[in-house]
Design an enzyme around this catalytic site. Structure first.
Site, mmCIF file in Angstrom:
data_model
loop_
_atom_site.group_PDB
_atom_site.id
_atom_site.type_symbol
_atom_site.label_atom_id
_atom_site.label_comp_id
_atom_site.label_asym_id
_atom_site.label_seq_id
_atom_site.Cartn_x
_atom_site.Cartn_y
_atom_site.Cartn_z
ATOM 1 N N GLU A 241 104.815 -89.488 -18.803
ATOM 2 C CA GLU A 241 103.753 -90.044 -19.390
ATOM 3 C C GLU A 241 102.429 -89.262 -19.053
ATOM 4 O O GLU A 241 102.149 -89.629 -17.920
ATOM 5 C CB GLU A 241 103.712 -91.556 -18.751
ATOM 6 C CG GLU A 241 104.965 -92.470 -19.111
ATOM 7 C CD GLU A 241 104.880 -92.791 -20.447
ATOM 8 O OE1 GLU A 241 103.852 -92.857 -21.404
ATOM 9 O OE2 GLU A 241 106.146 -93.170 -20.905
ATOM 10 N N CYS B 171 94.334 -93.291 -19.055
ATOM 11 C CA CYS B 171 94.949 -92.525 -19.995
ATOM 12 C C CYS B 171 94.706 -92.805 -21.277
ATOM 13 O O CYS B 171 94.628 -91.924 -22.355
ATOM 14 C CB CYS B 171 96.382 -92.428 -19.532
ATOM 15 S SG CYS B 171 97.332 -93.988 -19.601
#
Ligand code: NAD
Length: 501
Positions: free
Chosen positions: A244, A278
């Site tokens: 990720e 993010c």
């Protein structure tokens, strides 16, 4: 402070500090390769107890852990506040999302992992065919600091619910929070052996040792550069990875959008947590007919937003001092290349705090558009059409998430975007819906966490074909096979597959 590990650590230590004040919070022994191997070996023993507890037993243990966390929320949120810098209210929101995910994983593992019967097909009609899901064993989770519990928990809770033990390497910037999180599991479940969910502490080298330790999977959340390094090392032992990584999320504002609502959502998405999210918005493409109205609304909203570490602060300091230099270089590059700051500018950097910055007319090849900034800045570009917006949004090497604002074409625009997730008339909504898988495309990563895909990411499919009865004269998988059997099959296969026009 206690650690949920009992292994020996080396003499090297890391010191955790408050990013707003520089005050020391705790000192943690750093685990070297030997210590990491020892902890992983203990986790492997604990993994079989956890696996054998079964889905219902694991559900109870995970829910007890949740109760512990919720009942100690003030203590944990204060620790997140002082170690990461975010406000205690934001820390509480992070905790709420983390426990919601754990709750979902605990309660849905049975359905996600249920054995599945499939058709054996014509040639194998005398067989029963079943897919069963098995835990992998020990999963190594390596986490970032920006959402120190929510983000790694997308792997931790789902890996645990699937029946794996977890060894977690928290970011060196949020080691105390990571250890609090793991200790909470042990404290909530005193009857279970230590080592089901445990930590290893240190810098990148400790994470590197975990990758090489023989764990059955690495679940990494962090920067793209580190993700690529981890994938290369993991390839040597064919250790599977879920990565990720970073993002450069775009928001598209169409002509028919509710402009006030879009500005409100994008203001929050781009600046919350000091822009260290993010899936926060970093680029906005707005159709030119509504661009001025949108920029004015965004500016008005962000003019009231102030960073700080007191109770009135909207968001906190930059967690990592080095990130301030990245943000500075992106703003400077944008201004040098002809961009304009309509709110703030280089003077907004008052380390460790950065006030909101809105940049317009920034060329697409500048750092502020092409690279992840990870700070409280946003670029806004006026475009001729939604098609142009989609093209520019999709041009990034990153493809984590996105958002679309349109009353009439939201779904249509969303379907054209290259991204792992999209919010329509909202931001970040997918991350708060536990059933939706989460993960990126391209430089944003590999694999999925959350939802049933997230549980399956931490299992291996075991296919079982059981012969229910033999068909005399039709032995296919045997040297006793007769030429007449093959002749029959030749005819049948011709009828089944040989007649498509
Ligand atoms: P980072 O890559 O610097 O560090 C992440 C973790 O990796 C830390 O625990 C670090 O100690 C460890 N590490 C560093 N080098 C290593 C190595 N060689 N081997 C093994 N482990 C190593 O990232 P960060 O600064 O902590 O986090 C910010 C980044 O994380 C941003 O790019 C952000 O976009 C990304 N992020 C992504 C998601 C997502 O879900 N996609 C979520 C949150 C943050």
């Amino acid at each position: 402070m206690t650690a949920s590990t009992t292994a020996v650590a080396t003499a090297q230590t890391l010191t955790s500090v408050n990013p707003a004040t520089g005050a020391e919070i705790a000192e943690w022994p750093v685990h070297d390769e030997v210590a990491v191997a020892d902890i992983v070996a203990r986790a492997r023993v604990a993994a079989s107890v956890w696996r054998d507890l079964g889905i219902d037993g694991r559900r109870k243990a995970l829910l007890r852990w949740n109760s512990y966390l919720v009942n100690h929320a003030d203590e944990l949120c204060e620790l997140i506040h002082i170690e990461n810098g975010k406000t205690t209210e934001d820390a509480f929101l992070e905790l709420v999302l983390a426990v919601e995910h754990t709750d979902w994983a605990a309660k849905n593992a049975k359905k996600a992992l249920a054995p599945e019967k499939v058709s054996p097909g014509m040639l194998m009609a005398n067989f029963e065919a079943i897919i069963e899901q098995r835990p992998l064993g020990v999963v190594g989770v390596i986490g970032p600091w920006n959402y120190p519990i929510y983000t790694p928990n997308g792997s931790i809770a789902y890996a645990l619910a699937a029946g794996n033990a977890v060894v977690f390497k928290p970011s060196e910037h949020t080691t105390s929070v990571g250890n609090y999180f793991a200790d909470a599991f042990a404290k909530a479940n005193p009857d279970l052996p230590l080592g089901i969910f445990t930590t290893v502490n240190g810098f990148g080298a400790t994470g590197g040792a975990l990758v090489k330790s023989g764990v059955d999977k690495i679940a990494f959340t962090g920067s793209t550069a580190t993700g690529k390094r981890i994938a290369a090392v993991a390839a040597e032992t064919l250790t599977p990875v879920v990565l990720e990584c970073g993002g450069k999320d775009a928001a598209i504002v169409a002509e028919d959008a509710n402009i006030a609502a879009a500005a409100d959502a994008i203001a929050w998405s781009s600046m919350a947590n000091s822009g260290q999210t993010c899936v926060g918005t970093e680029r906005v493409y707005v159709v030119d007919t509504v661009a001025d109205e949108f920029i004015a609304a965004l500016k008005a909203k962000l003019s009231t937003v102030k960073p700080g570490s007191d109770a009135k602060a909207t968001y906190g300091p930059m967690t990592m001092p080095s990130q301030i230099d990245v943000v500075r270089s992106h703003i400077a590059d944008a201004l040098e290349k002809g961009g304009r700051a309509v709110l703030g500018g280089l003077e907004s950097i008052k380390a460790p705090f950065i006030e909101p910055v809105i940049l317009v007319d920034v060329p697409e090849d500048s750092l502020a558009v092409a690279e992840e900034t990870f700070g409280p800045t946003v670029t806004v570009r006026s475009v001729k059409s939604v098609d142009e917006a989609v093209e520019l949004a999709n041009a990034s090497k990153y493809a984590l998430a996105s958002s679309v604002f349109s009353k009439g074409q939201g779904m249509e625009i969303a379907r054209q975007l290259r991204a792992g997730a999209t919010s329509v008339n909202s931001v970040l909504a997918f991350a708060a819906i536990s059933g939706l898988p989460f993960g990126g495309v391209g430089d944003s990563g590999v694999g999925r966490i959350h939802g049933k895909y997230g549980i399956r990411e931490f299992t291996r499919a075991h296919s079982i074909a059981r012969q229910r009865f033999a068909i005399p004269g039709m032995e296919l998988l045997s040297f006793s096979r007769k030429a007449s059997t093959v002749a029959i099959i030749r005819r049948v296969i011709g009828l089944r597959h040989g007649r498509h026009k």
